[in-house]
Motif scaffolding. Structure first.
Motif, PDB file in Angstrom:
ATOM      1  N   LEU A 139      49.098  38.866  33.485  1.00  0.00           N
ATOM      2  CA  LEU A 139      48.006  39.768  33.122  1.00  0.00           C
ATOM      3  C   LEU A 139      46.925  39.679  34.188  1.00  0.00           C
ATOM      4  O   LEU A 139      46.435  38.581  34.506  1.00  0.00           O
ATOM      5  CB  LEU A 139      47.430  39.394  31.758  1.00  0.00           C
ATOM      6  CG  LEU A 139      48.428  39.392  30.584  1.00  0.00           C
ATOM      7  CD1 LEU A 139      47.712  39.041  29.287  1.00  0.00           C
ATOM      8  CD2 LEU A 139      49.127  40.739  30.461  1.00  0.00           C
ATOM      9  N   VAL A 140      46.564  40.820  34.734  1.00  0.00           N
ATOM     10  CA  VAL A 140      45.551  40.893  35.788  1.00  0.00           C
ATOM     11  C   VAL A 140      44.257  41.420  35.175  1.00  0.00           C
ATOM     12  O   VAL A 140      44.244  42.474  34.525  1.00  0.00           O
ATOM     13  CB  VAL A 140      46.012  41.820  36.922  1.00  0.00           C
ATOM     14  CG1 VAL A 140      44.938  41.901  38.009  1.00  0.00           C
ATOM     15  CG2 VAL A 140      47.330  41.353  37.507  1.00  0.00           C
ATOM     16  N   GLY A 141      43.172  40.682  35.358  1.00  0.00           N
ATOM     17  CA  GLY A 141      41.903  41.127  34.803  1.00  0.00           C
ATOM     18  C   GLY A 141      40.748  40.302  35.310  1.00  0.00           C
ATOM     19  O   GLY A 141      40.926  39.246  35.925  1.00  0.00           O
ATOM     20  N   ALA A 142      39.545  40.784  35.048  1.00  0.00           N
ATOM     21  CA  ALA A 142      38.332  40.112  35.515  1.00  0.00           C
ATOM     22  C   ALA A 142      37.929  39.002  34.554  1.00  0.00           C
ATOM     23  O   ALA A 142      38.018  39.148  33.331  1.00  0.00           O
ATOM     24  CB  ALA A 142      37.196  41.116  35.660  1.00  0.00           C
ATOM     25  N   VAL A 143      37.504  37.881  35.110  1.00  0.00           N
ATOM     26  CA  VAL A 143      36.934  36.786  34.312  1.00  0.00           C
ATOM     27  C   VAL A 143      35.536  36.492  34.838  1.00  0.00           C
ATOM     28  O   VAL A 143      35.143  35.347  35.018  1.00  0.00           O
ATOM     29  CB  VAL A 143      37.826  35.524  34.353  1.00  0.00           C
ATOM     30  CG1 VAL A 143      39.153  35.781  33.657  1.00  0.00           C
ATOM     31  CG2 VAL A 143      38.075  35.062  35.797  1.00  0.00           C
ATOM     32  N   LEU A 144      34.787  37.551  35.085  1.00  0.00           N
ATOM     33  CA  LEU A 144      33.441  37.413  35.639  1.00  0.00           C
ATOM     34  C   LEU A 144      32.486  36.916  34.579  1.00  0.00           C
ATOM     35  O   LEU A 144      32.737  37.025  33.378  1.00  0.00           O
ATOM     36  CB  LEU A 144      32.982  38.762  36.199  1.00  0.00           C
ATOM     37  CG  LEU A 144      33.952  39.424  37.186  1.00  0.00           C
ATOM     38  CD1 LEU A 144      33.421  40.777  37.611  1.00  0.00           C
ATOM     39  CD2 LEU A 144      34.178  38.520  38.389  1.00  0.00           C
ATOM     40  N   SER A 145      31.358  36.389  34.994  1.00  0.00           N
ATOM     41  CA  SER A 145      30.416  35.763  34.060  1.00  0.00           C
ATOM     42  C   SER A 145      29.585  36.770  33.289  1.00  0.00           C
ATOM     43  O   SER A 145      29.086  36.463  32.203  1.00  0.00           O
ATOM     44  CB  SER A 145      29.484  34.808  34.826  1.00  0.00           C
ATOM     45  OG  SER A 145      28.785  35.511  35.836  1.00  0.00           O
ATOM     46  N   LEU A 146      29.425  37.991  33.816  1.00  0.00           N
ATOM     47  CA  LEU A 146      28.490  38.922  33.186  1.00  0.00           C
ATOM     48  C   LEU A 146      29.136  40.213  32.698  1.00  0.00           C
ATOM     49  O   LEU A 146      28.482  41.016  32.033  1.00  0.00           O
ATOM     50  CB  LEU A 146      27.365  39.272  34.178  1.00  0.00           C
ATOM     51  CG  LEU A 146      26.493  38.096  34.642  1.00  0.00           C
ATOM     52  CD1 LEU A 146      25.479  38.586  35.661  1.00  0.00           C
ATOM     53  CD2 LEU A 146      25.796  37.445  33.464  1.00  0.00           C
ATOM     54  N   THR A 147      30.392  40.460  33.029  1.00  0.00           N
ATOM     55  CA  THR A 147      31.008  41.725  32.635  1.00  0.00           C
ATOM     56  C   THR A 147      32.299  41.492  31.870  1.00  0.00           C
ATOM     57  O   THR A 147      32.949  40.453  32.025  1.00  0.00           O
ATOM     58  CB  THR A 147      31.304  42.582  33.883  1.00  0.00           C
ATOM     59  OG1 THR A 147      32.173  41.847  34.755  1.00  0.00           O
ATOM     60  CG2 THR A 147      30.031  42.946  34.607  1.00  0.00           C
ATOM     61  N   ASP A 148      32.659  42.505  31.076  1.00  0.00           N
ATOM     62  CA  ASP A 148      33.901  42.475  30.295  1.00  0.00           C
ATOM     63  C   ASP A 148      34.015  41.200  29.468  1.00  0.00           C
ATOM     64  O   ASP A 148      35.069  40.579  29.393  1.00  0.00           O
ATOM     65  CB  ASP A 148      35.122  42.636  31.213  1.00  0.00           C
ATOM     66  CG  ASP A 148      36.384  42.975  30.408  1.00  0.00           C
ATOM     67  OD1 ASP A 148      36.256  43.677  29.387  1.00  0.00           O
ATOM     68  OD2 ASP A 148      37.479  42.521  30.791  1.00  0.00           O
ATOM     69  N   ARG A 149      32.916  40.804  28.825  1.00  0.00           N
ATOM     70  CA  ARG A 149      32.934  39.656  27.924  1.00  0.00           C
ATOM     71  C   ARG A 149      32.816  40.154  26.489  1.00  0.00           C
ATOM     72  O   ARG A 149      32.071  41.097  26.207  1.00  0.00           O
ATOM     73  CB  ARG A 149      31.789  38.688  28.233  1.00  0.00           C
ATOM     74  CG  ARG A 149      31.973  37.903  29.533  1.00  0.00           C
ATOM     75  CD  ARG A 149      33.182  36.989  29.478  1.00  0.00           C
ATOM     76  NE  ARG A 149      33.379  36.220  30.687  1.00  0.00           N
ATOM     77  CZ  ARG A 149      33.006  34.946  30.835  1.00  0.00           C
ATOM     78  NH1 ARG A 149      32.391  34.334  29.834  1.00  0.00           N
ATOM     79  NH2 ARG A 149      33.249  34.308  31.955  1.00  0.00           N
ATOM     80  N   HIS A 150      33.533  39.517  25.591  1.00  0.00           N
ATOM     81  CA  HIS A 150      33.559  39.945  24.197  1.00  0.00           C
ATOM     82  C   HIS A 150      33.353  38.731  23.297  1.00  0.00           C
ATOM     83  O   HIS A 150      33.950  37.666  23.514  1.00  0.00           O
ATOM     84  CB  HIS A 150      34.894  40.611  23.863  1.00  0.00           C
ATOM     85  CG  HIS A 150      35.237  41.752  24.772  1.00  0.00           C
ATOM     86  ND1 HIS A 150      34.882  43.054  24.498  1.00  0.00           N
ATOM     87  CD2 HIS A 150      35.895  41.774  25.970  1.00  0.00           C
ATOM     88  CE1 HIS A 150      35.313  43.837  25.471  1.00  0.00           C
ATOM     89  NE2 HIS A 150      35.927  43.087  26.383  1.00  0.00           N
ATOM     90  N   ARG A 151      32.535  38.920  22.268  1.00  0.00           N
ATOM     91  CA  ARG A 151      32.305  37.843  21.296  1.00  0.00           C
ATOM     92  C   ARG A 151      33.573  37.591  20.495  1.00  0.00           C
ATOM     93  O   ARG A 151      34.240  38.525  20.049  1.00  0.00           O
ATOM     94  CB  ARG A 151      31.167  38.226  20.355  1.00  0.00           C
ATOM     95  CG  ARG A 151      30.667  37.099  19.470  1.00  0.00           C
ATOM     96  CD  ARG A 151      29.521  37.585  18.590  1.00  0.00           C
ATOM     97  NE  ARG A 151      28.849  36.495  17.909  1.00  0.00           N
ATOM     98  CZ  ARG A 151      29.229  35.970  16.751  1.00  0.00           C
ATOM     99  NH1 ARG A 151      30.308  36.460  16.153  1.00  0.00           N
ATOM    100  NH2 ARG A 151      28.555  34.989  16.198  1.00  0.00           N
ATOM    101  N   THR A 152      33.909  36.324  20.301  1.00  0.00           N
ATOM    102  CA  THR A 152      35.083  35.943  19.520  1.00  0.00           C
ATOM    103  C   THR A 152      34.670  34.947  18.439  1.00  0.00           C
ATOM    104  O   THR A 152      33.534  34.437  18.453  1.00  0.00           O
ATOM    105  CB  THR A 152      36.156  35.291  20.420  1.00  0.00           C
ATOM    106  OG1 THR A 152      35.684  33.994  20.832  1.00  0.00           O
ATOM    107  CG2 THR A 152      36.454  36.143  21.630  1.00  0.00           C
TER     108      THR A 152
END
Length: 648
Positions: free
Chosen positions: A238-251
């Motif tokens: 799976l290719v995706g961003a793990v940046l600190s400020l974007t594409d983050r979701h509460r779990t």
């Protein structure tokens, strides 16, 4: 069984059922309760899941901050780099590639063309995030996305978010909007030849083997070319961003963690979702029917607690014990592999059941007390009647503030007594008791203000002024104590378990007058002094005394004798009040009285020898209630005269 008993049983069981249904419905519809239930589950998911081995099937190629530093712009991600990354994964033998990036706008034409060619010619099965939601892409972006990503590669990037707290909780199957393809997870499973459930499914989060190891191998995307092929061969990448400020979701893990585990990159959430189906892990939460059954079980426990009829304090303590054991057991069971047992709905069902049954039982007791009060209305002081006849203007709903002295009396264990006697016996006993008590109050020129079941409230210095109202009330209380003790012992000899009469005395300013409506008036007093007098009666049970009065009482009675009880902070108060126990002249002449005053002075002054003095006094007078009270406090390490009350 009598019809009355069956009626009460039916009413109590109906309360159990209503409490269960209300609790379950409330936790599903009221945001606060639903959020609390979610939080109770989230804590277990985040902190108590049994560890699992790191996934051997899924690998994450992470676009990190270091990855983006290689390019002149951060977004969109350099298309040539993505093209090269996909070719690298193809060469390393990846089984399936999922790209959690949204190709919704053009970049450099040559690089866009290079990536477009790779997408169409790549030999590895490939799927790519897609959205047609106006909240995510506008018409121009959607048009580019549709032209750039082949239709057979599209996978919905939408997350199943909880409306109560915004946490991602569900795997969405997709196809829920016109033109929307399968969800990201469902697309991956379809390309692997599997068919997951077509409905929304709760995510079963995969824990790592330890706190330092992620549940999925994560490799920076810019390092893949130099990493061993074995790390990617036959893997789902799976290719995706793990940046600190974007594409983050509460779990759900956010209740414990504030790092990537709590606010998780989208690609990692997709990894959890795909792993759930690959590893055939079912959702951890129980079905809705179990919530009803468990809530009903806790409600029935509340019903059993209420059957003891021990009062609200006992019920509250029992409820707290049950709730604690239930919560600890549920959390402990979860660490052993049990599912997520609902906690809030059953707890609420238990509390509601106890409260509703207390209301039902209290209603029955109030009806009984109202009957007693009506039956003895003739004990309203003749002085009140005479005063109103002489001054009819006092019939208006008004009041005046003056210093008053109050006596409150109550029979210990009245509810228990009323349950053991039939109505005729109870009426006879209370008739006789109240007759004698009211006669004493009226003899001291007090006003019998009201009956509250077995309790009596009487007033001195109203409606007729009395310069000696405080000492008059104390003498009245001493006579009441002698009478009540004699009456109690007589009834015990007759086989009737009559309890002690507890008496409270307090003096201070209050508003006295006629209060009510034009159709019903009541001559009574209002104010904090009344409340303090009532609480002064109630604290007797903690000290073992039968009479308690306040500092303001003894200051007005220099000719009477008292034993200090303690510097007591009553329930609901912030400052302490000195409480005292009035004594007769005979008691004041005793050796016990003299020694008690000496020992109490040592306690008050925090004398180091006070504990030994208390123990010696207890050895000599073990049956004296006040001596026993201070002895027990000294034994508990409380070498002071200050007493903080937790209950009224």
């Amino acid at each position: 069984m009598s019809a009355k008993f069956l009626k009460r049983l039916a009413a109590s069981l109906a309360a159990v059922l209503v409490a269960t249904l209300v609790a379950v419905y409330a936790t599903r519809t009221i945001s606060f309760l639903a959020g609390l239930e979610n939080t109770a589950g989230d804590i277990r998911i985040a902190a108590l899941q049994p560890p699992q081995m790191q996934s051997k099937d899924i690998v994450i190629a992470a676009i990190t901050e270091e990855t983006l530093e290689r390019f002149t712009y951060r977004a969109p991600v350099d298309r040539a780099f993505v093209a090269e990354l996909l070719l690298t994964l193809e060469n390393k033998g990846a089984k399936l590639i999922g790209v959690d990036l949204l190709f919704d706008k053009p970049t450099e034409p040559a690089k866009d063309a290079a990536l477009s060619k790779v997408l169409r010619n790549l030999r590895v099965p490939l799927f790519i995030s897609y959205s047609n939601s106006p909240e995510i892409v506008n018409e121009e972006q959607l048009a580019f996305l549709q032209s750039f990503v082949p239709e057979n590669m599209r996978a919905s990037a939408h997350m199943g978010t909880d409306p109560f707290d915004g946490s991602v909780r569900w795997i969405l199957p997709g196809l829920d909007m016109p033109g929307l393809p399968l969800g990201f997870t469902h697309k991956a499973m379809a390309m692997l030849g599997q068919q997951p459930p077509p409905q929304q499914v709760e995510i079963t989060w995969k824990p790592g083997p330890d706190v330092d190891t992620k549940p999925f191998p994560v490799y920076p995307a810019h390092t893949l070319a130099v990493l061993p092929d074995e790390w990617f061969k036959n893997k789902i990448v799976l290719v995706g961003a793990v940046l600190s400020l974007t594409d983050r979701h509460r779990t759900p893990m956010s209740v414990v963690y504030d790092d990537y585990r709590g606010n998780m990159p989208g690609v990692m959430i997709q990894a959890h979702s795909i792993a759930q189906f690959l590893e055939a892990r079912a959702p951890q939460r129980l079905e809705f029917g179990w919530t009803i059954l468990i809530s009903l079980g806790l409600a029935l426990l509340g019903w059993l607690v209420s059957l003891f009829k021990k009062g609200i304090v006992f019920n509250g303590i029992a409820a707290l014990v049950i709730i604690k054991l239930f919560w600890l057991g549920s959390m402990g069971g979860y660490t052993l592999g049990l599912p997520l047992v609902p906690l809030v709905a059953p707890t609420l069902a238990l509390v509601l059941t106890i409260w509703m049954l207390d209301v039902l039982q209290g209603s029955a007791e109030r009806r009984q007390r109202q009957f007693v009060q009506g039956a003895f209305s003739r004990y309203v002081s003749p002085a009140v009647v005479e005063h109103l006849l002489e001054s009819p203007e006092n019939l208006t709903v008004s009041g005046v503030r003056r210093d008053l002295t109050f006596i409150f009396t109550d029979i210990a264990g009245f509810t228990t007594l009323s349950e053991k006697l039939d109505s005729e016996q109870l009426s006879d006993v209370l008739n006789a008791y109240l007759d004698g008590a009211c006669a004493i109050i009226l003899r001291h020129n007090g006003t019998v203000d009201k009956f509250i079941g077995d309790a009596i409230m009487s007033i001195f210095n109203a409606p007729v002024l009395q310069t000696d109202h405080v000492s008059r009330a104390v003498r009245c209380a001493l006579d009441l104590d002698v009478y009540a003790e004699a009456f109690r012992k007589q009834k015990i000899a007759e086989g009737i378990p009559m309890g002690e009469t507890r008496i409270g005395i307090h003096t201070g300013p209050a508003v006295i007058g006629n209060f009510g409506s034009s159709s019903r008036m009541e001559f009574t007093a209002l104010g904090d002094t009344v409340n303090t007098a009532s609480r002064t009666e109630g604290v007797n049970k903690y000290f073992g005394t039968r009479i308690c009065c306040t500092q303001s009482v003894i200051e007005a009675c220099p000719d009477l004798k008292f034993r200090p009880v303690g510097d007591v902070v009553l329930k609901g108060k912030l400052t302490g009040v000195e409480l005292y126990n009035p004594v007769t002249d005979e008691q004041a002449a005793s050796e016990l009285y003299r020694r008690y005053l000496d020992v109490y002075a040592q306690l008050k002054n925090a004398d180091l020898h006070a504990p030994d003095a208390v123990r010696q006094l207890h050895a000599d007078y073990p049956d004296d209630p006040l001596v026993r009270f201070h002895y027990e406090r000294v034994q508990a390490g409380l070498n002071t005269n200050r007493v903080v009350m937790e209950d009224k």
